[in-house]
Design an enzyme around this catalytic site. Structure first.
Site, PDB file in Angstrom:
ATOM      1  N   GLY A   1       0.779  -1.239   0.000  1.00  0.00           N
ATOM      2  CA  GLY A   1       0.000   0.000   0.000  1.00  0.00           C
ATOM      3  C   GLY A   1       0.810   1.288   0.000  1.00  0.00           C
ATOM      4  N   SER A   2       2.048   1.246  -0.544  1.00  0.00           N
ATOM      5  CA  SER A   2       2.831   2.492  -0.511  1.00  0.00           C
ATOM      6  C   SER A   2       2.215   3.568  -1.416  1.00  0.00           C
ATOM      7  CB  SER A   2       4.297   2.244  -0.858  1.00  0.00           C
ATOM      8  OG  SER A   2       4.451   1.985  -2.224  1.00  0.00           O
ATOM      9  N   ASN A   3       1.589   3.169  -2.513  1.00  0.00           N
ATOM     10  CA  ASN A   3       0.931   4.186  -3.357  1.00  0.00           C
ATOM     11  C   ASN A   3      -0.291   4.766  -2.659  1.00  0.00           C
ATOM     12  OD1 ASN A   3       2.118   4.673  -6.167  1.00  0.00           O
ATOM     13  ND2 ASN A   3       2.341   2.458  -5.888  1.00  0.00           N
TER      14      ASN A   3
ATOM     15  N   HIS B   1       0.969   1.660 -13.078  1.00  0.00           N
ATOM     16  CA  HIS B   1       1.707   0.473 -13.498  1.00  0.00           C
ATOM     17  C   HIS B   1       3.198   0.827 -13.580  1.00  0.00           C
ATOM     18  CE1 HIS B   1       2.304  -3.421 -15.297  1.00  0.00           C
ATOM     19  NE2 HIS B   1       3.088  -2.847 -16.199  1.00  0.00           N
TER      20      HIS B   1
ATOM     21  N   ASP C   1      -9.620   0.088 -18.479  1.00  0.00           N
ATOM     22  CA  ASP C   1     -10.699  -0.448 -19.311  1.00  0.00           C
ATOM     23  C   ASP C   1     -10.732  -1.960 -19.117  1.00  0.00           C
ATOM     24  OD1 ASP C   1      -8.668  -1.451 -20.845  1.00  0.00           O
ATOM     25  OD2 ASP C   1      -8.969  -0.104 -22.540  1.00  0.00           O
TER      26      ASP C   1
ATOM     27  N   GLU D   1       6.434   6.730  -8.877  1.00  0.00           N
ATOM     28  CA  GLU D   1       5.007   6.388  -8.740  1.00  0.00           C
ATOM     29  C   GLU D   1       4.357   7.247  -7.666  1.00  0.00           C
ATOM     30  OE1 GLU D   1       3.905   2.228  -8.448  1.00  0.00           O
ATOM     31  OE2 GLU D   1       5.805   1.625  -9.306  1.00  0.00           O
TER      32      GLU D   1
ATOM     33  N   MET E   1      -4.081  -6.635  -7.204  1.00  0.00           N
ATOM     34  CA  MET E   1      -3.523  -7.693  -8.039  1.00  0.00           C
ATOM     35  C   MET E   1      -4.583  -8.630  -8.600  1.00  0.00           C
ATOM     36  SD  MET E   1      -0.496  -6.693  -7.887  1.00  0.00           S
ATOM     37  CE  MET E   1       0.477  -7.993  -8.621  1.00  0.00           C
ATOM     38  N   ARG E   2      -5.700  -8.077  -8.995  1.00  0.00           N
ATOM     39  CA  ARG E   2      -6.756  -8.893  -9.579  1.00  0.00           C
ATOM     40  C   ARG E   2      -7.341  -8.100 -10.739  1.00  0.00           C
ATOM     41  NH1 ARG E   2      -9.794 -13.384  -7.271  1.00  0.00           N
ATOM     42  NH2 ARG E   2     -11.932 -13.027  -7.855  1.00  0.00           N
TER      43      ARG E   2
HETATM   44  C1  GRF Z   1       3.327  -0.732  -7.649  1.00  0.00           C
HETATM   45  O1  GRF Z   1       4.569  -0.959  -8.237  1.00  0.00           O
HETATM   46  C2  GRF Z   1       2.271  -0.426  -8.688  1.00  0.00           C
HETATM   47  O2  GRF Z   1       2.788   0.233  -9.801  1.00  0.00           O
HETATM   48  C3  GRF Z   1       1.806  -1.792  -9.080  1.00  0.00           C
HETATM   49  O3  GRF Z   1       1.799  -2.528  -7.890  1.00  0.00           O
HETATM   50  C4  GRF Z   1       2.761  -1.979  -6.989  1.00  0.00           C
HETATM   51  C5  GRF Z   1       2.036  -1.674  -5.730  1.00  0.00           C
HETATM   52  O4  GRF Z   1       2.887  -1.210  -4.718  1.00  0.00           O
HETATM   53  N1  GRF Z   1       0.523  -1.738  -9.740  1.00  0.00           N
HETATM   54  P1  GRF Z   1       2.284  -0.593  -3.390  1.00  0.00           P
HETATM   55  O5  GRF Z   1       1.399  -1.685  -2.773  1.00  0.00           O
HETATM   56  O6  GRF Z   1       1.509   0.634  -3.746  1.00  0.00           O
HETATM   57  O7  GRF Z   1       3.471  -0.314  -2.517  1.00  0.00           O
END
Ligand code: GRF
Length: 210
Positions: A12-14, A109, A141, A174, A90-91
């Site tokens: 969940g870093s993003n 991504h 999409d 990101e 991841m789904r």
């Molecule tokens: C990131 O590299 C994102 O680009 C990809 O999955 C990873 C998720 O990382 N879709 P985090 O869980 O946000 O740290």
């Protein structure tokens, strides 16, 4: 206020970068309404809980993707979510989910799409031997890592980079790119023309002629 619904499966870093951007006033028109995960053990879900945000796991429990997605959509409506942000979810999401939020689902991504969609994008980039990589914020999409690109950030691949070292440097990008992409979508100063995200000027206020 634009109410964000975050979907994640891992650390969940993003999500935390989006949360920080809101906290520091960089996304003044956004708030996180709910964080959802398909994994009960997702670190990002625990982090959301600690931050006092609604954090809910919707486990697959053997049910079909469409059924699980219907539950997610129902929760997103319940929390009055305007914009869905996939952040390491991841789904693959089902067509019904995409249709429930037309042009209102974003993803990040870790490659310069259309290069290296799917899993292990950073490893794919190293193995292919590209000298530039980066990240892409895009609309979602019905195809994997495919919708219109909102923004991309590039970085050089250094000699001696491994998939891990490259992933770490892409991740820094990101964390800046996702809040910026969200801000662009919230501003509504754009049109999607075919596959192209085109920025448009903010509408000028109507001034009555003399
Ligand atoms: C990131 O590299 C994102 O680009 C990809 O999955 C990873 C998720 O990382 N879709 P985090 O869980 O946000 O740290």
């Amino acid at each position: 206020m634009t109410r964000l619904g975050i979907l994640l499966s891992g650390r969940g870093s993003n999500f935390l970068a989006i949360h920080r951007a809101i906290h520091h006033g960089h996304l003044p028109e956004a708030e996180i309404a709910v964080v959802l995960s398909n994994r009960m053990d997702a670190l990002g879900l625990a982090a959301a809980h600690e931050l006092g945000l609604p954090a809910i796991a919707v486990a697959a429990n053997g049910c079909k993707r469409a059924e699980q997605d219907a539950e997610l959509v129902s929760l997103l409506h319940q929390y009055r979510v305007d914009l869905v942000c996939l952040a390491g979810y991841m789904r693959l999401i089902s067509p019904g989910f995409v249709r429930a939020f037309p042009d209102r689902i974003l993803n990040i991504h870790p490659s310069l799409l259309p290069a290296f969609p799917g899993l292990h994008a950073q490893r794919q980039a190293i193995e292919y031997g590209v000298t530039i990589s980066g990240c892409t914020v895009h609309f979602v999409d019905e195809e994997l890592d495919h919708g219109a690109v909102i923004l991309q950030r590039s970085i050089p691949v250094e000699d001696g980079d491994t998939a891990e070292s490259l992933a770490a440097r892409i991740l820094e990008q990101e964390h800046r790119a996702y809040p910026e992409g969200i801000a662009r979508v919230i501003s509504r100063n754009y049109e999607v023309q075919g596959r192209r995200y085109v920025r448009i000027r903010p509408q000028a206020a109507h001034t009555p002629s003399a």
